[in-house]
Design an enzyme around this catalytic site. Sequence first.
Site, PDB file in Angstrom:
ATOM      1  N   ASP A 120      51.566 -59.065  65.830  1.00 26.13           N
ATOM      2  CA  ASP A 120      52.027 -60.259  65.117  1.00 26.13           C
ATOM      3  C   ASP A 120      53.369 -60.671  65.710  1.00 26.13           C
ATOM      4  OD1 ASP A 120      49.861 -59.838  63.497  1.00 26.13           O
ATOM      5  OD2 ASP A 120      50.995 -59.704  61.630  1.00 26.13           O
ATOM      6  N   HIS A 156      48.748 -52.988  68.622  1.00 24.72           N
ATOM      7  CA  HIS A 156      47.341 -52.619  68.730  1.00 24.72           C
ATOM      8  C   HIS A 156      46.800 -52.906  70.131  1.00 24.72           C
ATOM      9  CE1 HIS A 156      46.541 -52.081  64.260  1.00 24.72           C
ATOM     10  NE2 HIS A 156      47.796 -52.510  64.310  1.00 24.72           N
ATOM     11  N   SER A 215      61.022 -55.906  68.053  1.00 24.57           N
ATOM     12  CA  SER A 215      61.231 -55.976  69.494  1.00 24.57           C
ATOM     13  C   SER A 215      60.180 -56.846  70.158  1.00 24.57           C
ATOM     14  CB  SER A 215      61.256 -54.578  70.105  1.00 24.57           C
ATOM     15  OG  SER A 215      61.854 -54.625  71.368  1.00 24.57           O
TER      16      SER A 215
END
Length: 322
Positions: free
Chosen positions: A90, A147, A254
């Site tokens: 995200d 992911h 980050s």
Amino acid sequence: MLNSFKLSLQYILPKLWLTRLAGWGARKRAGWLTKLVIDLFVKYYKVDMKEAQKPDTASYRTFNDFFVRPLRDDVRPVNTDPNVLVMPADGVISQSGKIEEDKILQAKGHNYSLEALLAGNYLMADLFRNGSFVTTYLSPRDYHRVHMPCNGILREMIYVPGDLFSVNHLTAQNVPNLFARNERVICLFDTEFGPMAQILVGATIVGSIETVWAGTITPPREGVIKRWTWPEGESEGSVALLKGQEMGRFKLGSTVINLFAPGKVTLAEQLQSLSVTKIGQPLAVSTELFVTPEAEPAPLPEEEINAEHDASPLVDDKKDES
């Protein structure tokens, strides 16, 4: 004027000590104080807690527990098309596009070196020259687990010590070679789309970078490059991860950088600078479409074959086609 002041602070402030202090505080169990800090954070950054498995902020014992909170299973469906690679995180797209020989776009008018990003590993860099890249920035409000864009087998991991500049849009536009200067963890995977690198870039206040196969990579910060390798293929001791599976996490925000080999994938058209990303949405599509072979029907017994030939159709052709 304000931006100039913020940039000056990036060079003046003791970023390593600030990061250590933030990491120490985020690990502490402070009861009501922890809940207060989390509540203030949620309000300030407008964090959507309805997506979390535990929406009640009182259920988190430390700030780190809150920051790496897992999401509900139904909020990030993963595109199941075998030809599609999906977003790893995200966030928002910082930049994306083609790697021009050794140059990767950092911001408008600013490039940095592919080989420098990969800590001088020219053999790894050769895999991605003239390939494609995607840089995803994770803001403080975002989900901070990373992911897999596709199925992959881990071949190499490199920890690269470095600076701890903030990695927001202001610094990306003004700090030269930002991502090749900051601390980072480089993960190289074999995939059905060719080699893929997924790079987790550290920043100011990022308390740690972790992977699911090795746990915490940093800290400690020892100032030396570390390298690990794994066997080729799915053998004993290999690390095989599935599309959409968690591979790592940041404790505080980050950036994730993905590198792809030339001619292997086409980046999704919607990848524009500052466009919002969600895990599981299309990132790229294979240039070589994979088709799942259809199973051949089992042969019919001889009496059924004869019956089929003798039978009259029960519906007209037009209706049968629909």
